[in-house]
Design a protein around this motif. Structure first.
Motif, short mmCIF file in Angstrom:
data_model
loop_
_atom_site.label_atom_id
_atom_site.label_comp_id
_atom_site.label_asym_id
_atom_site.label_seq_id
_atom_site.Cartn_x
_atom_site.Cartn_y
_atom_site.Cartn_z
N THR A 135 67.09 46.20 -37.76
CA THR A 135 68.58 45.96 -38.06
C THR A 135 69.34 45.38 -36.94
OG1 THR A 135 68.77 48.14 -36.83
CG2 THR A 135 68.29 48.23 -39.18
N GLY A 137 70.49 41.97 -34.71
CA GLY A 137 70.29 40.66 -35.01
C GLY A 137 69.07 39.96 -34.18
N ARG A 204 75.44 34.58 -39.85
CA ARG A 204 75.41 36.15 -40.22
C ARG A 204 74.51 36.39 -41.32
NH1 ARG A 204 80.85 35.60 -38.41
NH2 ARG A 204 81.48 35.11 -40.73
N ARG A 205 74.46 35.37 -42.48
CA ARG A 205 73.62 35.77 -43.46
C ARG A 205 72.15 35.90 -43.00
NH1 ARG A 205 70.55 32.39 -46.39
NH2 ARG A 205 71.91 30.59 -45.50
N GLY A 207 71.20 36.88 -40.21
CA GLY A 207 71.04 37.89 -39.12
C GLY A 207 70.75 37.38 -37.84
#
Length: 262
Positions: A135, A137, A204-205, A207
């Motif tokens: 979960t 990054g 961000r996509r 992660g």
């Protein structure tokens, strides 16, 4: 009447044949090594026996040889020795090899090696699942861990695992993103804010929580400040806006905060 010597020879051969048949029947319920099966086959050839058991043993020896060859060629051989065109076994195929050895009543250390390889694959898949499902990054260490997992799966397991493709795609995408981010940061003065926003969205996509993400955020902030500052110079504005932009300029960590040309 038969001569005594011939009778004795016949009796001896009969006893040998009966002993061979007992050994062959025992081999059907007791696991045997390949060399033991081959020895039984050689004995049958010496005795020149013609019996269903001889044909069955011959087929069993041939199947056992094929089994050993496949295990070594497709699973136990090192990746560097396989050749790029060589297809890897799936887990289901490796499990089928274990079952086949049991059906052949073949006792071989390779059977345990196959089982061990399947256990290694299961543990590896658990590690991959944890790495991909984290979960938090994906930072530098997490990305390096994915690279190590991919290398281990590719070089040591010699199995066709779906997770290998997933890892390869994830690591590849991440490295391509890093290259794009570095290129954008090196030429950030001529990059539109929308490009930086798109890059951050891609990060961000994926992660990602890499240093480049923070650098892009700072570069975006500077780009937005430069646009606002230029607009304040060129257009009518309020004293509050000028004060706010001036204060922001004092906190800019790079040369971007320099006042725009009039």
């Amino acid at each position: 009447p038969l001569r005594l010597a011939e009778a004795r020879a016949l009796r001896t051969r009969l006893e040998q044949a009966e002993a061979w048949l007992r050994a062959a029947e025992a081999s059907l319920v007791e696991a045997k090594e390949l060399r033991e099966l081959q020895e039984l086959q050689r004995e049958a050839e010496v005795l020149r026996l013609q019996a269903p058991e001889v044909a069955a043993l011959r087929a069993r020896v041939a199947a056992s040889k094929r089994w050993m060859a496949r295990v070594h060629a497709d699973l136990l051989r090192r990746t560097s020795s396989r050749g790029k065109a060589s297809a890897k076994l799936t887990e289901a195929e490796a499990e089928a090899l274990v079952r086949e050895a049991a059906e052949l009543h073949l006792r071989a250390e390779e059977t345990e090696l196959v089982r061990a390889r399947l256990s290694e694959a299961a543990a590896w898949k658990a590690e991959v699942g944890a790495a991909l499902g984290a979960t938090s990054g994906v930072g530098v260490e997490a990305l390096q861990q994915m690279e190590r997992l991919h290398a281990r799966g590719e070089q040591e397991l010699n199995l066709a695992l779906n997770e290998l493709g997933v890892l390869e795609a994830r690591v590849g995408e991440s490295h391509r993103w890093i290259e794009s981010a570095k290129a954008a940061l090196e030429g950030s003065s001529c990059r539109e804010p929308a490009e930086l926003v798109a890059l951050m969205g891609d990060g961000r996509r994926l992660g990602l929580a890499l240093p480049e993400m923070q650098q892009l955020a700072q570069s975006l902030k500077e780009s937005e400040w430069a646009e606002q500052a230029q607009a304040a110079v060129d257009e009518a504005t309020t004293l509050e806006v000028l004060e706010a932009l001036s204060e922001q300029a004092e906190h800019q960590p790079t040369g971007r905060g320099a006042a725009p040309a009039a």
